[in-house]
Design a protein around this motif. Structure first.
Motif, short mmCIF file in Angstrom:
data_model
loop_
_atom_site.label_atom_id
_atom_site.label_comp_id
_atom_site.label_asym_id
_atom_site.label_seq_id
_atom_site.Cartn_x
_atom_site.Cartn_y
_atom_site.Cartn_z
N TRP A 54 -72.86 41.73 136.89
CA TRP A 54 -73.69 42.25 135.81
C TRP A 54 -72.83 43.03 134.83
N GLN A 55 -73.03 42.76 133.56
CA GLN A 55 -72.34 43.46 132.48
C GLN A 55 -73.25 44.58 131.99
N VAL A 56 -72.79 45.82 132.12
CA VAL A 56 -73.60 46.99 131.73
C VAL A 56 -72.82 47.80 130.71
N TYR A 57 -73.42 47.98 129.54
CA TYR A 57 -72.81 48.76 128.47
C TYR A 57 -73.39 50.17 128.50
N LEU A 58 -72.51 51.16 128.60
CA LEU A 58 -72.91 52.56 128.68
C LEU A 58 -72.67 53.23 127.33
N SER A 59 -73.74 53.47 126.59
CA SER A 59 -73.65 54.01 125.24
C SER A 59 -74.13 55.45 125.19
N GLY A 60 -73.73 56.13 124.13
CA GLY A 60 -74.29 57.46 123.88
C GLY A 60 -73.32 58.58 124.14
N GLU A 61 -73.87 59.70 124.45
CA GLU A 61 -73.19 61.00 124.58
C GLU A 61 -71.84 60.89 125.28
N ILE A 62 -70.82 61.57 124.69
CA ILE A 62 -69.45 61.45 125.23
C ILE A 62 -68.89 62.78 125.74
N HIS A 63 -69.72 63.80 125.88
CA HIS A 63 -69.21 65.13 126.21
C HIS A 63 -69.40 65.53 127.67
N THR A 64 -70.01 64.67 128.47
CA THR A 64 -70.16 64.95 129.90
C THR A 64 -69.67 63.73 130.70
N ASP A 65 -69.66 63.86 132.01
CA ASP A 65 -69.11 62.80 132.86
C ASP A 65 -70.17 61.84 133.40
N TRP A 66 -71.28 61.65 132.70
CA TRP A 66 -72.36 60.79 133.19
C TRP A 66 -71.89 59.36 133.46
N GLY B 124 -77.61 63.28 125.14
CA GLY B 124 -77.26 64.54 125.75
C GLY B 124 -77.96 65.71 125.10
N ASP B 125 -77.61 66.90 125.57
CA ASP B 125 -78.25 68.12 125.09
C ASP B 125 -77.62 68.66 123.81
N LYS B 126 -76.36 68.31 123.56
CA LYS B 126 -75.67 68.83 122.39
C LYS B 126 -75.60 67.77 121.30
N TYR B 127 -75.58 68.20 120.08
CA TYR B 127 -75.36 67.35 118.91
C TYR B 127 -76.54 66.42 118.65
N LYS B 128 -76.65 66.01 117.43
CA LYS B 128 -77.63 64.99 117.05
C LYS B 128 -76.92 63.65 117.22
N GLN B 129 -77.39 62.84 118.10
CA GLN B 129 -76.69 61.61 118.47
C GLN B 129 -77.30 60.41 117.76
N TRP B 130 -77.05 60.36 116.45
CA TRP B 130 -77.58 59.27 115.64
C TRP B 130 -77.01 57.94 116.10
N ASN B 131 -75.74 57.94 116.50
CA ASN B 131 -75.12 56.69 116.96
C ASN B 131 -75.82 56.16 118.21
N ALA B 132 -76.23 57.05 119.09
CA ALA B 132 -76.94 56.62 120.30
C ALA B 132 -78.28 56.00 119.92
N ALA B 133 -78.98 56.62 118.98
CA ALA B 133 -80.27 56.07 118.54
C ALA B 133 -80.07 54.70 117.89
N PHE B 134 -79.02 54.58 117.09
CA PHE B 134 -78.73 53.28 116.47
C PHE B 134 -78.43 52.24 117.54
N ASP B 135 -77.61 52.60 118.53
CA ASP B 135 -77.28 51.65 119.60
C ASP B 135 -78.53 51.22 120.36
N ALA B 136 -79.43 52.16 120.61
CA ALA B 136 -80.68 51.80 121.31
C ALA B 136 -81.49 50.81 120.48
N GLY B 137 -81.58 51.05 119.19
CA GLY B 137 -82.30 50.13 118.31
C GLY B 137 -81.63 48.76 118.23
#
Length: 154
Positions: free
Chosen positions: A5-17, A88-101
């Motif tokens: 399975w190919q899984v792309y992990l997008s979004g917040e980059i400031h924690t170790d999730w 994540g909890d910090k910053y406005k993550q517009w890129n994450a919202a774009f990736d979700a869309g």
């Protein structure tokens, strides 16, 4: 041979999730290959100007970087079976919202990961997802169920 399975992990980059999900998935020996955007913030911001030439105006500086980063993002998201987007909890993550869309527009199986306090702000994003999780462990449990049919032991 079973499917990888190919899984792309997008979004917040400031924690170790990402590392948490990858580690737990490996411990379960699930056939998953993870990809993600460039998570070095400085490299991601500076890639366009560093490679293609500096820009005096911030708009064009960001424009170049955004387009160079989009080559990776678009390719890896198109190749993904599942896209996980973390807010994540910090910053406005517009890129994450774009990736979700973008993932939703591609018809990808989309899983959103965020804390409960972001539920209202992300209601439209959550509505496009097939699952909304609050913890990395839940992402791994979803992957385990989807791949093997196994539920977590309670």
């Amino acid at each position: 041979m079973s499917k990888v399975w190919q899984v792309y992990l997008s979004g917040e980059i400031h924690t170790d999730w990402r590392e948490q999900i990858e580690s737990m998935t490996k411990a379960k020996n699930l056939p998953v290959h993870f990809t993600h955007p460039v998570t070095n913030h400085e490299n991601s911001d500076n890639c366009g100007a560093t490679i293609l030439g500096n820009e005096d105006k911030p708009f064009w500086f960001d424009h170049k970087g955004g387009k160079v980063n989009a080559i990776r993002t678009r390719t890896l998201m198109r190749d993904a079976d599942i896209v996980v987007v973390r807010f994540g909890d910090k910053y406005k993550q517009w890129n994450a919202a774009f990736d979700a869309g973008y993932a939703a527009a591609l018809g990808k199986s989309l899983i959103i990961l965020h804390a409960p306090e972001h539920r209202h702000a992300l209601k439209e994003v959550d509505a496009a997802a097939l699952a909304v999780a609050e913890k990395p462990e839940q992402i791994v449990q979803i992957l385990d169920y989807v791949i093997t049919g196994s539920l977590p032991v309670k």
